[in-house]
Scaffold this motif. Sequence first.
Motif, mmCIF file in Angstrom:
data_model
loop_
_atom_site.group_PDB
_atom_site.id
_atom_site.type_symbol
_atom_site.label_atom_id
_atom_site.label_comp_id
_atom_site.label_asym_id
_atom_site.label_seq_id
_atom_site.Cartn_x
_atom_site.Cartn_y
_atom_site.Cartn_z
ATOM 1 N N GLY A 13 0.803 -1.214 0.000
ATOM 2 C CA GLY A 13 0.000 0.000 0.000
ATOM 3 C C GLY A 13 0.836 1.264 0.000
ATOM 4 O O GLY A 13 2.005 1.270 -0.400
ATOM 5 N N ALA A 14 0.238 2.356 0.474
ATOM 6 C CA ALA A 14 0.927 3.644 0.596
ATOM 7 C C ALA A 14 1.408 3.778 2.031
ATOM 8 O O ALA A 14 0.595 3.852 2.961
ATOM 9 C CB ALA A 14 -0.010 4.784 0.230
ATOM 10 N N VAL A 15 2.720 3.799 2.223
ATOM 11 C CA VAL A 15 3.296 3.706 3.562
ATOM 12 C C VAL A 15 4.297 4.826 3.807
ATOM 13 O O VAL A 15 5.124 5.142 2.936
ATOM 14 C CB VAL A 15 3.989 2.336 3.758
ATOM 15 C CG1 VAL A 15 4.795 2.318 5.054
ATOM 16 C CG2 VAL A 15 2.964 1.213 3.758
ATOM 17 N N SER A 16 4.210 5.403 5.000
ATOM 18 C CA SER A 16 5.213 6.360 5.484
ATOM 19 C C SER A 16 5.835 5.785 6.752
ATOM 20 O O SER A 16 5.123 5.399 7.676
ATOM 21 C CB SER A 16 4.563 7.712 5.776
ATOM 22 O OG SER A 16 5.478 8.571 6.438
ATOM 23 N N ILE A 17 7.166 5.711 6.783
ATOM 24 C CA ILE A 17 7.894 5.226 7.955
ATOM 25 C C ILE A 17 8.761 6.374 8.457
ATOM 26 O O ILE A 17 9.622 6.869 7.719
ATOM 27 C CB ILE A 17 8.758 3.999 7.621
ATOM 28 C CG1 ILE A 17 7.902 2.905 6.957
ATOM 29 C CG2 ILE A 17 9.429 3.456 8.880
ATOM 30 C CD1 ILE A 17 8.710 1.717 6.464
#
Length: 466
Positions: free
Chosen positions: A439-443
């Motif tokens: 998916g669309a992920v920000s870490i």
Amino acid sequence: MHTEPFVKKMSTRKLPQAAINTFAGYYKQLINGEKGFISENQIEPIQKGQLDLWQTNSSYTSIGEQALNRTVILKLNGGLGTTMGLQGPKSLIPVKDQLTFLDITALQAINLNKKISSRVPLILMNSFKTDTLCSQFLQKYSELHGDIPVSFVQNMFPRIDVSTLAPVTVPQDPQLEWNPSGHGDIYTSLKTSGILDQLIEHGYLYAFISNIDNLGASLDTGILGYFISNKLSFLMEVTDRTWMDRKGGHLARHKDGRLILREAAQCPEQDRQYFQDISRHSYFNTNNLWINLLDLKKLLDENNNILNLPMICNRKKIDPTDPDSAEVFQLESAMGTAISIFSNASALRVSRSRFAPVKTCEELLLLWSDYYLLNDDYHIIHNPARRHENMGIKLDPQYYSWIEQLKERFPHEAPSLLECNSLQITGDIKFGRGISIKGAVSICNRKKHQIIIPDFTHIESDLHFE
């Protein structure tokens, strides 16, 4: 300031007269206040429908296959990996399955010749900065060595002191006094090196030219057939511009009707908004070019081996590793600008798959991952198991700008991006083995110490470490 000190300097290095005359012409433009700009009021956008859209065509493919023994592959191999933290040739960076750009390029050529029983030579245009190491590296591929040299060295130009317009002097590191003359020099260097005449003498008529770091740029027999069937002297592959391409050179049409390429360094500041408007200037130069070698020789013979390509003036630090060092001008040219020089030149719209460059560590991470595959022909392809062809990726420049930083934080392998739509990584984060992202992920890591993502973690939502 006159050209004499530069002419003397270039003559001492035994550079060919055509290179000296080209530099002298560019230098005169510089001291006369010219910057090589192409303003918006000199050009018109290319309209939809004005360029052919490439689609596989069996008759073109057949024509191209029959012409393979008269075709040569030329790769631009003059660049260093400085923007990614390396001082050596960029083409020696491992990019996929432990193979470097140069490995993949060599294996593509060897596989093509075996598959079709052809004799398509691979020739590198090296710079003085890449020639020694890359020539040594290619020794292991004996199949590439034959009647045609596997490489030649492009010309170089003296760098110019911004404040005095005199030649730069760096006694402690004389190499810093010079810059490669830009890939527009390929035409003159082919001629003055003797390679062009040698190719024609051996029956080669067509050349496919591309950047070695564009792993989507393979010899396509269909496009070769299109080029031959349309009796073109010069063909540029272009692709539809995206927001990511807004700073790259675009195709346009000069008011006199000629096709013209405008690079970012040729755009005056007041026209920057038009240059970066991808709805206005919709076509991006992939730097994949097809050349009729006989037509090139004729053009060079008629012009004393000089094509008079538009000058590109770049302002640089004399030492790229020292931000406080003095500024210099580098005079260069771009090979795609020859589209306005050849009388029978055209452009062809190709799919995005023909343009897969690696300019940043973000793009390198995509290559390391399962986003791309290396097929049996040694071509880099998008993984067909992915649902979305394009993916946005943004890595924190403080921790991921250089290759060594990337290796340190992905010590085992890149995470699986097969089901990832977009990825943003902020802060100091180290990844274990067997990690997958969906998916669309920000870490994001806001802590002052490094965070480690454990082995075999599956990530499908944002992770924030405060």
